[in-house]
Motif scaffolding. Structure first.
Motif, mmCIF file in Angstrom:
data_model
loop_
_atom_site.group_PDB
_atom_site.id
_atom_site.type_symbol
_atom_site.label_atom_id
_atom_site.label_comp_id
_atom_site.label_asym_id
_atom_site.label_seq_id
_atom_site.Cartn_x
_atom_site.Cartn_y
_atom_site.Cartn_z
ATOM 1 N N ILE A 242 0.835 -1.201 0.000
ATOM 2 C CA ILE A 242 0.000 0.000 0.000
ATOM 3 C C ILE A 242 0.869 1.251 0.000
ATOM 4 O O ILE A 242 0.628 2.199 -0.739
ATOM 5 N N ASP A 243 1.927 1.182 0.784
ATOM 6 C CA ASP A 243 2.824 2.338 0.862
ATOM 7 C C ASP A 243 3.442 2.643 -0.501
ATOM 8 O O ASP A 243 3.491 3.787 -0.937
ATOM 9 N N LYS A 244 3.873 1.572 -1.183
ATOM 10 C CA LYS A 244 4.514 1.782 -2.499
ATOM 11 C C LYS A 244 3.492 2.258 -3.522
ATOM 12 O O LYS A 244 3.772 3.113 -4.349
ATOM 13 N N LEU A 245 2.296 1.708 -3.480
ATOM 14 C CA LEU A 245 1.284 2.126 -4.448
ATOM 15 C C LEU A 245 0.931 3.598 -4.248
ATOM 16 O O LEU A 245 0.693 4.333 -5.192
ATOM 17 N N ARG A 246 0.946 4.012 -2.975
ATOM 18 C CA ARG A 246 0.557 5.405 -2.699
ATOM 19 C C ARG A 246 1.695 6.364 -3.000
ATOM 20 O O ARG A 246 1.506 7.367 -3.668
ATOM 21 N N ASN A 247 2.887 6.022 -2.525
ATOM 22 C CA ASN A 247 3.956 7.018 -2.586
ATOM 23 C C ASN A 247 4.852 6.907 -3.805
ATOM 24 O O ASN A 247 5.381 7.906 -4.260
ATOM 25 N N GLU A 248 5.031 5.679 -4.337
ATOM 26 C CA GLU A 248 5.932 5.578 -5.492
ATOM 27 C C GLU A 248 5.158 5.563 -6.797
ATOM 28 O O GLU A 248 5.431 6.319 -7.709
ATOM 29 N N ALA A 249 4.201 4.660 -6.888
ATOM 30 C CA ALA A 249 3.458 4.567 -8.140
ATOM 31 C C ALA A 249 2.368 5.624 -8.228
ATOM 32 O O ALA A 249 1.899 5.973 -9.305
ATOM 33 N N ARG A 250 1.972 6.134 -7.081
ATOM 34 C CA ARG A 250 0.951 7.178 -6.986
ATOM 35 C C ARG A 250 -0.325 6.804 -7.738
ATOM 36 O O ARG A 250 -0.823 7.568 -8.562
ATOM 37 N N VAL A 251 -0.801 5.600 -7.439
ATOM 38 C CA VAL A 251 -2.066 5.233 -8.086
ATOM 39 C C VAL A 251 -3.217 5.148 -7.101
ATOM 40 O O VAL A 251 -4.357 4.933 -7.482
ATOM 41 N N ILE A 252 -2.920 5.253 -5.803
ATOM 42 C CA ILE A 252 -4.040 5.301 -4.850
ATOM 43 C C ILE A 252 -3.839 6.467 -3.897
ATOM 44 O O ILE A 252 -2.754 6.979 -3.725
#
Lengths: 252, 576
Positions: A242-252
């Motif tokens: 969740i952290d990576k999706l939010r902060n790196e990929a910025r998709v959530i």
């Protein structure tokens, strides 16, 4: 009975890992394995099958380029083509020039059918077949996945693979057909045929003989490699995901 | 610590001489039948077996040991967990034939051990997850299954050394494991040995572009090394069908052969140095990168091919040949085996230094591959051919090599050695030819149950054995022969719909005896592992084997490294 002409191109082998030249002017082609363009193999195979079914009298293979094109033509002859024509030129030949050269050869040889691969795997242009059909004013069936000839009516029924599905066209001969992947599976060159190929004729022409001027309408400015794919990362928990999706990929 | 020595009984339906030696009488009872690999059948068989043994044995200790164990085992088998009481192990396929007794000197893992390992390796590298252990416990052919409860994945030589030092003092048996693609059961535990999986040690340490010397860790996968070298303009000196999974440490431990051996020679010639860890944790640094180094006894040759029983390889330094650009491949058909032999001779003479592979397939292997693999077609026009030969040439000048190959092939065709053939016109066609040869193992796995033998035989005799096996087995199994004919290496494989003792009895020891009679090797490249640990006498004399045993005891006093494998169990147990 009619003859079939097949245009084949010598390209970097499909399985080779290509590299861009350090000066970015093109792809490294020296010391790299070269072979016949896979779509051209399919085109040649189709021509041979038509000849074997009795609807054509001979298959002529044509290639344009430097002296080594002869190797590719020998492969074509080993597969079963009867004669070959080599248009020798060391210049960079782009589709329009190739189309003009093909038109000149067609006017000499007068085939009933011209089959080409839909595109070459080195430039992916997908233009030569269409252009030569335009220059000759012949009908064209491109991306063929099935070809059926009718000798009495002198037509070819071509199934084309298009985005929406399959389109069936009926073309009056003479016509231009370009082949797609699912048309057939090319045969291997057997030893007896390779032996026979050594005595088959390869006729040489130059662009001057055919009265075609080689001029380039455009320049290749630069060739770049695509950006390298980053390695995947194995995550150890859903929270990390969740952290990576939010902060790196910025998709959530 | 006193070892409890129960009378060791290895009952082989087929190996009468060993049997006689142990029991001083022959058993006339009919062979035990089993129809499947289930535990329940084994219980019945075991009961029969144990009653027979009790009758025979005068030793009260043995009989009491056995009866207590049978009771335990009955209980254990129903609860599907049988380490402690189950000190016997049977091979998954077929036989009542092979029963191995667990060495009771080995300790079992306890929680202290686990915390110690977690301390050295970190939690994630100490594996007790049942799924991962299931995979690690089973070999590639699904014929051998261990019952290890612990797998360790060290990341450095230091960690391996610490693990082995500890295991040595605790007397914990270990199995070094790489890609687990071995074909003789050498890479999986027999009982509950700790698995040491080298997969995390997969770094390439250095590569010298001038000399072609590659230094890397033992867990590097062969295909990855090949891709790395491809970029540098070099190739690995060995190539096998398992390259996508096998690791270089395992290849070296088993002295793997493969299709390039005929051209580049064996690993004994190509490995310049090794770093290995002995059973007591001593790190042997023999990681030289020198082509020539005659200083003392060359100990790395002991480790190469020792199948993990003398030391665990942690780093390797290997000489890699430059990649030559011109590769030509021909797929040929011959009418009979004699033509294949003559073709081999002609190829060696006419193609000389450019010949880089010469592989044989018989028509049954071709049928098997065509029937069981997707996307594979016979390169030759449909016709009945009896033998197929794959010839590859590798050189620096494409047109020169092509001419040479074509001239050789036309001449052979003219003299009737070849009945038909094709030459690959591009790399894709070449890969498809290789796919046929390399896909035979895969096709065999899909076809049913495999009885696989890997033999070195004089070239003239190679196919005679296949034909004799066909006569012996008749319709009960399909017999195929294929292999590295260029090296005199035959892979003889029998394929049957299911495991059957009767079939095994027809095969062993006939195959070994036949091979021995013709002074061949019962294991050309696959190694002895567990499958042939007790058969070494077919190919090596007793004095030689005795010296091997002494060396094993010298380097591994407690016998913890890959026990029950490579050397005969009786010799390792009876002495000392």
């Amino acid at each position: 009975m009619m003859k079939i002409m097949v245009s084949v191109k010598r390209v970097v082998d499909y399985a080779v890992k290509i590299r861009v030249k350090p000066d970015k002017s093109g792809v490294e082609t020296s010391n790299v394995k070269m072979s016949m363009n896979p779509f051209c193999e399919i085109a040649l195979e189709e021509a041979l099958r038509i000849k074997e079914s009795g609807l054509a009298s001979e298959v002529v293979a044509v290639s344009m380029g430097p002296a080594q094109c002869v190797d590719t033509l020998r492969t074509g002859l080993a597969m079963g083509a009867d004669r070959a024509i080599h248009v020798e030129s060391t210049a960079n030949l782009y589709p329009l020039t190739v189309a003009k050269l093909l038109k000149a050869i067609v006017e000499v040889e007068k085939p009933g059918l011209l089959i080409l691969g839909k595109q070459a795997i080195d430039d992916d242009c997908n233009q030569t077949g269409q252009m030569v059909a335009g220059l000759l004013n012949w009908p064209q069936g491109t991306f063929a996945s099935k070809v059926v000839l009718d000798n009495e009516k002198l037509t070819a029924t071509v199934d084309r693979e298009v985005d929406g599905g399959i389109e069936t066209l009926c073309l009056n001969l003479p016509a231009v057909i370009t082949t797609d992947l699912r048309l057939n599976q090319p045969r291997y060159a057997t030893l007896p045929n390779i032996m026979k190929a050594k005595s088959k004729v390869i006729k040489k022409f130059t662009p001057e003989d055919l009265k075609v001027e080689i001029k380039s309408d455009f320049d290749v400015v630069r060739v770049n490699e695509p950006p390298k794919r980053k390695a995947g990362v194995v995550l150890s928990s859903v929270d990390e995901l969740i952290d990576k999706l939010r902060n790196e990929a910025r998709v959530i | 610590m006193e070892k409890r020595k129960a009378t060791c009984y290895v009952i082989r339906r087929s190996s009468k001489c060993l049997f006689d030696h142990l029991f001083h009488r022959t058993f006339d009872e009919p062979p035990l039948q089993w129809n499947s690999g289930s535990m329940r059948n084994f219980v019945g068989a075991f009961k029969q077996l144990s009653s027979q043994v009790e009758q025979a044995s005068r030793n009260p200790f043995t009989s009491s040991y056995l009866s207590s164990n049978v009771a335990d085992f009955n209980h254990a088998s129903t609860t599907k967990c049988s380490q402690r009481s189950f000190s016997l192990w049977r091979r998954f396929y077929g036989s009542a034939a092979t029963l191995i007794q667990k060495n009771l000197a080995f300790s079992d893992i306890n929680s202290d051990d686990i915390s110690y390992f977690k301390n050295i390796l970190g939690d994630e590298n100490v594996v007790h997850d049942a799924d991962r252990l299931q995979v690690a416990n089973t070999d590639w052919l699904h014929q051998y299954k261990g019952s290890s409860k612990l797998m360790l994945t060290p990341r450095s030589t230091e960690e391996v050394s610490q693990i082995l030092k500890y295991c040595s003092t605790r007397c914990l048996a270990v199995v070094p494991q790489g890609g687990n693609t071995g074909l003789v059961g050498g890479s999986v535990p027999v009982f509950n040995e700790v698995i040491i999986n080298m997969g995390l040690m997969n770094k390439i340490i250095s590569f010298d572009q001038v000399s072609g010397v590659l230094v890397c860790e033992a867990g590097c996968i062969l295909e990855n090394l090949e891709s790395f070298l491809d970029n540098e303009g070099f190739i690995m000196p060995l190539d096998l069908a398992a390259k996508g999974s096998c690791q270089i440490g395992g290849n070296i431990s088993t002295n793997a052969g493969g299709v390039r051996l005929v051209c580049y020679g064996s690993l004994h010639g190509n490995v310049l140095g090794l770093e290995a860890v002995l059973a007591n944790g001593t790190v042997l640094d023999m990681l030289g990168t020198l082509r020539k180094d005659n200083t003392g006894y060359d100990l790395k040759h002991l480790i190469i091919g020792s199948e993990g029983s003398l030391g665990i390889i942690t780093k390797v330094s290997i000489l890699t040949p430059p990649k030559l650009s011109a590769i030509n491949l021909a797929f040929l058909a011959c009418n009979d085996y004699l033509s294949c032999q003559k073709l081999l001779l002609e190829a060696k003479r006419k193609l000389g230094e450019v010949l880089s592979a010469f592989e044989l397939l018989d028509s049954q292997s071709m049928d098997l591959v065509l029937n069981h693999l997707e996307g594979v077609r016979n390169p030759l026009p449909p016709s009945v051919h009896n033998f197929y030969v794959l010839i590859e040439t590798t050189g620096s000048d494409e047109s020169h090599d092509k001419e040479k190959l074509e001239a050789f092939l036309f001449c052979s065709m003219g003299s009737g050695l070849i009945s038909d053939g094709v030459i690959a016109q591009d790399i894709n066609q070449a890969s498809s030819f290789w796919r046929i040869r390399e896909g035979i193992s895969e096709a065999l796995m899909k076809a049913g149950v495999i009885y696989s033998y890997d033999l070195s035989l004089p070239v003239e005799k190679m196919y005679d054995l296949v034909e004799e096996m066909r006569m012996r087995l008749g319709h009960s199994a399909k017999v195929i022969g294929f292999g590295h004919m260029g090296d005199g290496n035959l892979h003889l494989v029998m394929s049957a719909p299911k495991y059957d003792d009767a079939i095994l009895a027809q095969i062993e020891p006939f195959v070994y005896e036949w091979t021995s009679k013709h002074r061949g090797s019962i294991s050309a490249e696959h190694g002895l592992g567990l499958m042939k640990a007790n058969e070494i006498h077919y190919s090596k004399s007793p004095e030689v084997v005795q010296l091997m045993v002494s060396i094993k005891k010298l380097l591994d006093a407690n016998g913890i490294l890959n026990p029950y494998k490579v050397l005969p169990h009786s010799l390792l147990r009876l002495s000392g």
